[in-house]
Write an enzyme that holds these catalytic residues in place. Structure first.
Site: not given
Lengths: 572, 255
Positions: A315, A317, A246, A197
């Site tokens: 990014d 994460d 993820w 996502g």
């Protein structure tokens, strides 16, 4: 045949049934068994709920590893963008996944195929997904193998036959593009799996499904999953916040809590500059993206969390990595790496205990306060070219793959990646009709660190303080997982295709072998028929490894990106 | 908002291949004109074919004008367009800067569109200028419209899909939706009981208005001229207007 003795107290009928179906006497895989993490098995993605990626087997050890050679190989076929899977083993049977969520059950001693399962997928959807078609692994429990699919389903297969027990649609992937690439987690009658996502305008759900029936039990939205979190998304940007989880988390039986890392918010690069609290595409801290969450396994209710990167604009994460649970001096720690290259150390309620950094080249912040977790000197970009290269590169200071904690040495073996990138932040127009497409919001290119070359390194460190004992360097960052064993060994499958074994105490290389293609997946150890094996997935290609040929040339230029193999080693 | 055909923006996997566009002679010799279209993007195009979408219908008309048949190449991203070996893409922005990444050559424009405001039928809003700090507007995430409206201190509500924004509007979650007239018109056609009112575009805001043309993948001069001439004939005989109208879209003359 140790397995036979371990379960000799089983009722006769159960033993007879298990004997008929598997190469060893099998017992159901349940929460207690995964928690115990028997030495012959590898029952969950992270090896056990403690996430050590460590095998207590010592048949292969520092004294005889030079005699390691290939026992058998399995070629799964159709390995588009290589293999990224973490194999699992129970009672001598090895289960692993390939691209397109294909699942294989193999005899762990011989590689003989017991069954295989190729799900029917929405091929048109898979073909237009950017983070696809790889799969990073399965979960096992209650007589089933669980696997997620890129078209938004979680499937339960009979462990003995590979027959579909249930097939549950969880995400409208036709609309949202994303599905599941990560492995599920099994615990306490429940299968948990997080959606992709980060770069897509959804709300990044984590799902819990009943292991027996496939019925959805709960869903937690990593974007604005609570009223309080919704206030951290200006302009109602929670509607499109990205998030997701993820990669698989873990389960803490002591607190009945699922620990899970979440992905970055969308759009990936915001252009708000230092006014990020009030300006830009997603004003505010954007809870619960780039966070670690503690969710009650029975209800999905948020119990505690820590946002590692408030308003993540890089990014980096938190979905990646293991949750190393270790006890030291009466304290219970959880060690969790963030993609930025910072390693966060928590207590079991995610109270922050320390933050340390594994990478040398890092400038997205000046530092992270080890006591409070505050980002000090953060770089938030306006639209336009960024003057100083951003470090680390978008592929991270650490990979999605896992490091290893060895309770014998007390050391944490983790790969660091030293690379940066040029960046031109753009106010892009996202493509959302009729189906969402990746929205990066920037042009970027891999770049060497200031004054140096790109490289990767395996560090042996104290997991709590980050103190380094030794380091091994690689010319290109390795992207695969690390395995340590009671045989005083650390295995590192590198990107060029060579698997290395190091002395766990000193870092001295003791053995290596070429697997012929790059590694970017899992590595485990197990025992079958009384013999210890090392199993590693090989096969290159994907969001990070696609950059290797243009950046490094050499062997990467000819490296195929559509094949892969499971390679299993044992002593000669 | 300057993307009509869903074309991907951003650095992703390398899907591009060598461009093999053909000349008008080559197209006529092969007897086929290749159209790149999204397989699941009604009212633009649909691989399911029922209805086929106005791009497919217009593509067939253009191919007929050239004396060839139409071949459909289903693509999702601009990178796929290069490897799909198609000749044309429809509904592209007639602006060289907007086409910078696609490197498409563009025909003469055949209609004008942009970002309009959709409001409930009972709304007192009349234009972009009537928005204020009490009116919440649905905007597409990261869009130019989102930035422009936010700069006017108008509260926004971010959506990933135009259809979600229109759904929220009909559910009274927002006061207006900044969407393409195409999306709003098709919403009204397919949701007659929840129809919204579409306000005129605000031409004073250059970034929210644009002409639309046929995009050509490295055409020769003969192909460009043939496409322009075909478009002119199809405009003159009302084919283009009728085609879009079947999808609820009323075209405006390009400027």
């Amino acid at each position: 045949m140790k397995t036979q003795w371990r379960y000799s107290c089983l009722p006769v009928a159960v033993m007879a049934a298990a004997l008929a179906a598997s190469p060893a006497f099998a017992q159901a895989v349940d929460t207690a068994r995964i928690e115990a993490a028997g030495q012959n098995d590898w029952l969950t993605y992270h090896g056990s709920y403690k996430s050590y990626h460590y095998s207590p087997l010592a048949q292969i050890n520092a004294n005889n590893v030079a005699n390691l050679s290939i026992a058998w190989i399995h070629i799964p076929g159709r390995s588009t963008r290589g293999l990224q899977s973490m194999p699992l083993v129970a009672d001598g049977v090895l289960y692993y996944t390939g691209s397109y969520s294909r699942v294989f059950a193999l005899n762990g001693a011989t590689g003989e195929v017991i069954w295989s399962y190729f799900p029917e997928l929405d091929e048109a959807l898979i073909a237009r997904q950017t983070h696809s078609p790889y799969n990073r692994g399965a979960a096992i429990g209650e007589g089933k193998v669980f696997v997620g699919t890129m078209d938004g389903r979680l499937i339960g297969l009979d462990m003995k036959t590979g027959k579909v027990a249930w097939d549950t649609k969880l995400i409208d992937s036709q609309k949202l593009t994303v599905g599941f690439t990560g492995a599920p987690l099994y615990a306490k009658g429940t299968v948990i799996i997080g959606a992709q996502g980060g770069e897509w305008p959804g709300r990044g759900p984590i799902f819990a499904v009943d292991a027996a029936t496939g019925q959805k039990k709960w869903e937690f939205l990593t974007v604005a999953g609570t009223d309080e979190a919704m206030k951290t998304w200006g302009s109602d940007s929670w509607r499109t916040g990205g998030g997701g989880g993820w990669m698989p988390g873990t389960y803490d039986p002591e607190t009945n809590t699922v620990l899970w890392g979440t992905a970055n918010p969308a759009p990936l690069y915001d252009w708000s500059g230092s006014d990020y609290k009030t300006q830009g595409a997603r004003p505010g801290d954007n809870l619960y993206t780039s966070s670690v969450l503690g969710l009650d396994i029975d209800t999905g209710k948020l119990k505690f969390f820590h946002q590692e990167l408030p308003h993540d604009a890089w990014d980096f994460d938190s979905a990646v990595g293991e949750f190393v649970m270790l006890d030291r001096d009466g304290q219970k720690f959880v060690v969790h790496p963030n993609k930025s290259g910072y390693i966060f150390v928590y207590d079991r309620s995610l109270g922050l205990k320390n933050v340390w950094r594994i990478t040398e080249n890092s400038n997205f912040v000046k530092n992270i306060d080890p006591k409070t977790g505050e980002l000090i000197g953060r770089r938030d970009f306006k639209a336009g070219k960024v003057d100083e290269a951003l470090c680390p590169h978008i592929s991270g200071g650490v990979s999605f793959n896992s490091g290893s904690y060895n309770p014998r040495t007390g050391l944490y073996y983790k790969l660091g990646q030293e690379w940066c990138m040029t960046l031109d932040v753009m106010k892009t127009t996202p493509v959302t009709a009729p189906q969402v497409q990746l929205n990066i919001g920037a042009d970027f290119k891999i770049a060497p660190p200031p004054g140096g070359e790109i490289y990767g390194h395996l560090d042996a460190r104290d997991p709590v303080t980050g103190a380094k004992k030794w380091e091994v360097r690689f010319p290109e960052p390795p992207l695969a997982s690390v395995l340590s064993t009671a045989g005083n060994l650390v295995f590192v499958p590198d990107s060029r295709g060579t698997i290395h074994a190091y002395d766990a105490e000193t870092g001295t290389e003791l053995w290596n072998h070429s697997d012929g293609t790059g590694h970017q997946g899992g590595i485990i150890s197990y025992s079958a028929g009384g013999k210890q094996y090392i199993a590693v997935t090989a096969g290159f290609g994907g969001m990070a490894s696609d950059d290797y040929a243009p950046t490094f040339g050499g062997v990467y230029k000819s490296m195929p990106r559509d094949d892969g193999a499971l390679i299993v080693y044992s002593l000669k | 908002m300057k993307t009509i055909l869903p074309l991907m923006v951003g650095a992703v996997i390398g899907l591009s291949g060598p461009a093999q566009a053909r000349s008008l002679d080559a197209i006529r010799s092969a007897g086929v004109l290749g159209l790149c279209a999204h397989p699941n993007s009604l009212p633009f195009a649909s691989k399911a074919g029922d209805p086929p979408g106005f791009q497919v219908e217009l593509g067939q008309a253009l191919a007929g004008q050239l004396g060839v048949s139409l071949r459909l190449d289903w693509i999702i991203t601009q990178y796929q367009m290069r490897s799909a070996d198609c000749d044309i893409v429809l509904d592209v922005i007639a602006d060289r800067e907007a086409q910078g990444e696609t490197r498409l050559r563009i025909s003469k424009p055949y209609y004008r569109t942009g970002v309009a405001l959709a409001v409930p039928s009972s709304s007192t809003l009349t234009s972009f200028k009537s928005l204020n700090d009490h009116t919440k507007v649905g905007v597409q995430v990261g869009s130019v419209a989102a930035m422009i409206i936010s700069q006017r201190n108008v509260p926004t509500s971010t959506f990933g899909f135009e259809s979600d924004s229109l759904d929220a509007l009909s559910n009274h979650e927002i006061d207006a939706a900044a969407v393409t007239p195409t999306a709003a018109s098709y919403f009204n056609l397919t949701n007659p009981s929840r129809a919204v009112r579409i306000l005129d575009r605000d031409e004073s805001e250059a970034d929210l208005n644009w002409n639309v043309a046929v995009g050509m993948v490295r055409p020769d001069d003969n192909l460009r001229e043939a496409i322009d001439a075909a478009l002119e004939r199809l405009r003159a005989d009302g084919t283009i207007d009728r085609t879009y109208k079947r999808y609820g879209v009323v075209l405006q003359t390009p400027k």
